[in-house]
Design an enzyme around this catalytic site. Structure first.
Site, PDB file in Angstrom:
ATOM      1  N   ASN A  88      40.310  16.387  82.531  1.00 18.78           N
ATOM      2  CA  ASN A  88      38.689  16.245  82.199  1.00 18.78           C
ATOM      3  C   ASN A  88      38.887  14.730  81.591  1.00 18.78           C
ATOM      4  O   ASN A  88      39.592  15.114  80.730  1.00 18.78           O
ATOM      5  CB  ASN A  88      38.322  17.452  81.149  1.00 18.78           C
ATOM      6  CG  ASN A  88      37.943  19.166  82.087  1.00 18.78           C
ATOM      7  OD1 ASN A  88      37.935  18.655  83.474  1.00 18.78           O
ATOM      8  ND2 ASN A  88      38.374  19.688  81.377  1.00 18.78           N
ATOM      9  N   HIS A  99      43.635  14.291  73.559  1.00 18.96           N
ATOM     10  CA  HIS A  99      44.413  14.406  73.255  1.00 18.96           C
ATOM     11  C   HIS A  99      44.839  14.220  75.346  1.00 18.96           C
ATOM     12  O   HIS A  99      44.881  15.474  75.528  1.00 18.96           O
ATOM     13  CB  HIS A  99      45.504  15.244  72.346  1.00 18.96           C
ATOM     14  CG  HIS A  99      46.488  14.848  72.971  1.00 18.96           C
ATOM     15  ND1 HIS A  99      47.774  14.523  71.682  1.00 18.96           N
ATOM     16  CD2 HIS A  99      47.178  14.737  74.128  1.00 18.96           C
ATOM     17  CE1 HIS A  99      49.094  13.733  72.077  1.00 18.96           C
ATOM     18  NE2 HIS A  99      49.064  14.234  73.217  1.00 18.96           N
ATOM     19  N   HIS A 101      45.137  15.380  78.704  1.00 18.49           N
ATOM     20  CA  HIS A 101      46.540  16.549  78.740  1.00 18.49           C
ATOM     21  C   HIS A 101      45.741  17.388  80.666  1.00 18.49           C
ATOM     22  O   HIS A 101      44.665  16.822  81.209  1.00 18.49           O
ATOM     23  CB  HIS A 101      46.257  17.610  78.274  1.00 18.49           C
ATOM     24  CG  HIS A 101      45.099  17.982  78.329  1.00 18.49           C
ATOM     25  ND1 HIS A 101      44.385  17.437  77.203  1.00 18.49           N
ATOM     26  CD2 HIS A 101      44.082  18.977  78.860  1.00 18.49           C
ATOM     27  CE1 HIS A 101      42.411  18.463  77.077  1.00 18.49           C
ATOM     28  NE2 HIS A 101      42.332  18.984  78.006  1.00 18.49           N
ATOM     29  N   HIS A 103      45.552  20.065  83.539  1.00 18.71           N
ATOM     30  CA  HIS A 103      45.302  21.652  83.518  1.00 18.71           C
ATOM     31  C   HIS A 103      46.315  21.752  84.962  1.00 18.71           C
ATOM     32  O   HIS A 103      46.302  21.094  85.819  1.00 18.71           O
ATOM     33  CB  HIS A 103      44.149  21.804  83.300  1.00 18.71           C
ATOM     34  CG  HIS A 103      43.366  22.245  82.472  1.00 18.71           C
ATOM     35  ND1 HIS A 103      42.554  23.192  82.037  1.00 18.71           N
ATOM     36  CD2 HIS A 103      42.322  20.612  81.769  1.00 18.71           C
ATOM     37  CE1 HIS A 103      42.506  22.437  80.464  1.00 18.71           C
ATOM     38  NE2 HIS A 103      41.855  21.125  80.666  1.00 18.71           N
TER      39      HIS A 103
HETATM   40  P1  DGP Z   1      39.708  20.340  78.105  1.00 20.80           P
HETATM   41  O1  DGP Z   1      39.659  19.453  76.899  1.00 20.80           O
HETATM   42  O2  DGP Z   1      37.970  20.696  78.510  1.00 20.80           O
HETATM   43  O3  DGP Z   1      40.217  19.616  79.458  1.00 20.80           O
HETATM   44  O4  DGP Z   1      40.828  21.353  77.777  1.00 20.80           O
HETATM   45  C1  DGP Z   1      41.528  21.908  76.394  1.00 20.80           C
HETATM   46  C2  DGP Z   1      41.786  23.088  76.848  1.00 20.80           C
HETATM   47  O5  DGP Z   1      43.041  23.676  75.445  1.00 20.80           O
HETATM   48  C3  DGP Z   1      40.998  24.459  77.304  1.00 20.80           C
HETATM   49  O6  DGP Z   1      41.278  24.916  77.631  1.00 20.80           O
HETATM   50  C4  DGP Z   1      41.431  24.961  75.440  1.00 20.80           C
HETATM   51  C5  DGP Z   1      42.264  24.369  75.534  1.00 20.80           C
HETATM   52  N1  DGP Z   1      43.101  24.755  73.562  1.00 20.80           N
HETATM   53  C6  DGP Z   1      42.368  24.765  73.091  1.00 20.80           C
HETATM   54  N2  DGP Z   1      42.795  24.621  72.022  1.00 20.80           N
HETATM   55  C7  DGP Z   1      44.026  25.275  71.990  1.00 20.80           C
HETATM   56  C8  DGP Z   1      45.224  25.180  71.272  1.00 20.80           C
HETATM   57  O7  DGP Z   1      44.904  25.555  70.013  1.00 20.80           O
HETATM   58  N3  DGP Z   1      46.433  25.782  71.743  1.00 20.80           N
HETATM   59  C9  DGP Z   1      46.074  25.911  73.075  1.00 20.80           C
HETATM   60  N4  DGP Z   1      47.465  26.675  73.562  1.00 20.80           N
HETATM   61  N5  DGP Z   1      45.347  25.828  73.813  1.00 20.80           N
HETATM   62  C10 DGP Z   1      44.796  24.728  73.411  1.00 20.80           C
END
Ligand code: DGP
Length: 120
Positions: A88, A99, A101, A103
């Site tokens: 995304n 940051h 990432h 999925h």
């Molecule tokens: P996105 O920025 O929409 O591509 O997705 C970010 C993802 O990160 C979301 O699916 C939930 C995950 N996420 C957010 N905060 C944390 C965290 O503190 N720990 C973990 N393991 N995942 C997180």
């Protein structure tokens, strides 16, 4: 490293996460809010906010992240049935953690159209 970045804090062990893979340049950990039986995030250790912020010099790193996806997918037995990889980029795509990432989603048929990506 960005001081207010959740994923930098996970990388630096200031925040807990279920880490499933790590090397010099990348980390992979389980998504806190999984939308599939396997939902793993693969991130570079370098703080790059979005895909749009990558530099030319980051291209090998982006390739490396896909190699990590390949390895983690095999470890979670997704390699035969398949999986989806989603990035995304920015607010319209629903990015909530700035940051970079990837999925890794799998463990069940992902029936939505590919272009709809996350939320499958
Ligand atoms: P996105 O920025 O929409 O591509 O997705 C970010 C993802 O990160 C979301 O699916 C939930 C995950 N996420 C957010 N905060 C944390 C965290 O503190 N720990 C973990 N393991 N995942 C997180």
């Amino acid at each position: 490293m960005s001081d207010d970045c959740i994923f930098c804090k996970i990388i630096n062990r200031e925040l807990d996460a279920d880490i499933v893979y790590e090397d010099e340049h990348s980390i992979a950990f389980k998504d806190i809010n999984p939308v599939a039986p396997v939902h793993i995030l693969v991130a570079p250790k370098k703080h790059i906010p979005t895909l749009q912020d990558m530099d030319k010099e980051d291209e090998p790193l982006i390739g490396h992240l896909h190699g990590v996806i390949n390895e983690v997918a095999r470890a979670f037995k997704l390699d035969t049935k398949g999986y989806r990889v989603v990035i995304n980029c920015g607010s319209d795509a629903g990015q909530i953690v700035f940051h970079l990432h990837l999925h890794l989603l799998g463990g069940r048929p992902l029936l939505q159209n590919l272009a709809q990506g996350r939320g499958a």
